[in-house]
Write an enzyme that holds these catalytic residues in place. Structure first.
Site, mmCIF file in Angstrom:
data_model
loop_
_atom_site.group_PDB
_atom_site.id
_atom_site.type_symbol
_atom_site.label_atom_id
_atom_site.label_comp_id
_atom_site.label_asym_id
_atom_site.label_seq_id
_atom_site.Cartn_x
_atom_site.Cartn_y
_atom_site.Cartn_z
ATOM 1 N N GLY A 179 39.037 5.767 -2.172
ATOM 2 C CA GLY A 179 40.220 6.281 -2.887
ATOM 3 C C GLY A 179 40.094 6.168 -4.394
ATOM 4 N N LYS B 256 41.690 10.547 -20.356
ATOM 5 C CA LYS B 256 42.171 9.205 -20.733
ATOM 6 C C LYS B 256 41.881 8.924 -22.203
ATOM 7 C CE LYS B 256 41.385 7.684 -15.980
ATOM 8 N NZ LYS B 256 40.347 7.203 -15.066
ATOM 9 N N LYS C 140 46.939 11.755 -15.673
ATOM 10 C CA LYS C 140 46.280 11.822 -16.993
ATOM 11 C C LYS C 140 45.969 13.247 -17.407
ATOM 12 C CE LYS C 140 43.687 10.572 -13.470
ATOM 13 N NZ LYS C 140 43.071 9.554 -12.677
ATOM 14 N N VAL D 218 45.915 5.723 -17.707
ATOM 15 C CA VAL D 218 44.681 5.269 -18.374
ATOM 16 C C VAL D 218 44.267 3.905 -17.840
ATOM 17 C CG1 VAL D 218 43.584 4.746 -20.581
ATOM 18 C CG2 VAL D 218 45.359 6.500 -20.474
ATOM 19 N N ALA E 116 58.687 13.236 -1.734
ATOM 20 C CA ALA E 116 58.093 14.508 -1.296
ATOM 21 C C ALA E 116 56.593 14.314 -1.138
ATOM 22 C CB ALA E 116 58.355 15.597 -2.332
HETATM 23 N N1 HSE Z 1 39.249 8.881 -10.457
HETATM 24 C C1 HSE Z 1 39.725 7.922 -11.399
HETATM 25 C C2 HSE Z 1 38.633 6.894 -11.659
HETATM 26 C C3 HSE Z 1 40.958 7.255 -10.851
HETATM 27 O O1 HSE Z 1 37.662 6.861 -10.889
HETATM 28 O O2 HSE Z 1 38.713 6.162 -12.619
HETATM 29 C C4 HSE Z 1 41.715 6.442 -11.840
HETATM 30 O O3 HSE Z 1 42.178 7.212 -12.898
#
Ligand code: HSE
Length: 443
Positions: A192, A210, A110, A137, A49
């Site tokens: 990303g 985390k 997380k 994490v 999905a």
């Molecule tokens: N946005 C998070 C980071 C992605 O930059 O660590 C990984 O959890």
């Protein structure tokens, strides 16, 4: 395909085909043969999905696609649900429904685990299902498995680390290339690394999610996100980064969980650490987690903390773990939070006011006689010693000069009083910048 078993393939449903979802489909397809040899049977994503199927980079060959998560979670053919949507809802409801439907769950979420993990693990136990969350994490670093299983013989004393790739990328670029904050953040989003809402990265909330999970599995305490002290990197300037370097330190955004005589410290904040420490050299999107156990001493785990395939590496490892244990007795699986659910401890979380740290202070002082005497008097009155002092030359036209100090370790409450008194001086321009300092010594 080199399948080692005559078991039929395990069918997997996936919720979310964004950056990580795309990575999971690619890794599962590319490494299908070796994964099958490890798991003992083939693993196939059969149903997925996603909100926006046009923009996905996923390898969707052979996958039935839908925009409705519920269709995947209710698919009777599917044995494992991979939740990669992020956020609380509908992720929480879909995960609980998957468990109630007798499906195992693997998630990279997380926020969901830190806030609703206690409820989700209880539901999983009731249903006899597993919930894998390695990818939640430190991206590709298998830190959950390492703490929960590899270090299970230890009394763990502390866990600290660089657990947000985006914040580390920003601080590294500011130091190494003198780049400014918004530019580097835009690049982290493009690559990303950043969350859909990047304030979660910059303001320390993602790292706190985390840390909540790490502390729970390290010390056998319930997940308590609401008790974490959280400070992000948005107030750190290029001057702070440069000052720290001149003084022999690096600024890192750390998550720190430490047992002390009063309970457990849970805190996330920018921290000066000595340049000679390995952690100081963890740059870019890389994460590192340092764990101290009574038997093992210090262990350092290092790897990519974000990005499609490093995170997919952790997700796929969890899927393999689930597949390997499908036939085992649910009572004898590794407990979700490392400790048996009825053996969690009620160690109190130490209030931030009671925690003692050395500090870096940056003040903007009026360029006039007696100001430095005022500053040192206030610090002395609060019982705060000065370890190092740096006064930068002000440009000829400026009326204020930056003054930088490193203090001795002092309780947070007392440092707050000192900062309030400094900010009340006519000669000091508020706010005073305070960054805590940790020598990372082996205690
Ligand atoms: N946005 C998070 C980071 C992605 O930059 O660590 C990984 O959890």
């Amino acid at each position: 395909m080199n399948t080692v078993s005559s078991y039929p393939p395990i069918k997997v449903g996936i919720l979310g085909l964004g950056t990580v979802g795309g990575g999971v489909t690619r890794v599962l397809a590319r490494n299908a043969s070796e994964i099958s040899r490890r798991a003992g049977r083939d693993i196939l994503i059969t149903h997925a999905a996603a909100r926006n199927l046009d923009s996905t980079t996923a390898n969707t060959t052979g996958i039935k696609l839908t925009q409705e998560g519920l269709e995947v979670v209710d698919d009777p053919e599917v044995s494992i649900i991979i939740e990669l949507m992020g956020g609380y809802e509908p992720a929480r409801s879909l995960v609980l429904r998957a468990l109630a439907n007798g499906k195992h769950v693997v998630t990279a979420n997380k926020a969901l685990i830190a806030n609703h993990g206690n409820e989700i693990f209880a539901a999983a136990r009731d249903a006899g299902m597993m919930v894998g969350f390695e990818a939640a994490v430190a991206g590709g670093i298998p830190i959950i498995k390492a703490i929960r299983e590899g270090l299970a013989g230890n009394h763990l004393e502390w866990v600290m680390g660089i657990i947000n790739g985006t914040a580390n990328f920003i601080l590294s670029e500011m130091r190494g290339k003198g780049r400014n904050f918004p530019d580097v953040l835009a690049e982290a989003q493009k690559l990303g690394y950043a969350e859909a809402d990047p304030t979660l990265d910059i303001e320390g909330i993602d790292a706190a999610h985390k840390l909540t999970i790490l502390a729970s599995i390290a010390f056998g305490i319930p997940l308590q996100f609401d008790k974490v002290y959280i400070e992000g990197i948005s107030r750190i300037t290029r001057d702070d980064v440069a000052n720290a370097t001149k003084l022999g330190y690096r600024i890192k955004h750390l998550g720190i969980a430490r047992r002390d005589e009063h309970g457990v410290q849970l805190r996330v904040h920018p921290t000066l650490i000595p340049q000679r420490q390995l952690l100081a050299h963890v740059n870019g999107v890389m994460n590192a987690v340092l764990v101290k156990g009574d038997a093992v001493g210090q262990n350092l785990f290092y790897g990519a903390g974000a990005g499609a395939e490093p995170t997919a590496s952790a997700v796929v490892a969890d899927i393999i773990d689930v597949v390997r244990t499908l036939t085992t007795d649910p009572e004898n699986r590794v407990p979700h939070l490392a400790f048996q659910p009825d053996a969690l401890s009620d160690l109190p979380v130490v209030p931030m006011d009671e925690i003692e740290t050395a500090c870096y202070l940056r003040l903007l002082a009026l360029d006039r006689p007696g100001v430095l005497a005022d500053i040192t008097r206030i610090l002395a009155d609060c019982g705060i010693g000065i370890e190092a002092f740096m006064q930068k030359e002000a440009p000829a036209t400026a009326s204020v000069v930056p003054v930088v100090l490193l203090t001795n370790p002092v309780k947070e409450q007392r440092m707050n009083q000192a900062i309030a008194a400094l900010e009340a001086l006519d000669s000091i321009r508020a706010p005073v910048m305070r960054i805590r300092l940790d020598y990372l010594e082996s205690d």
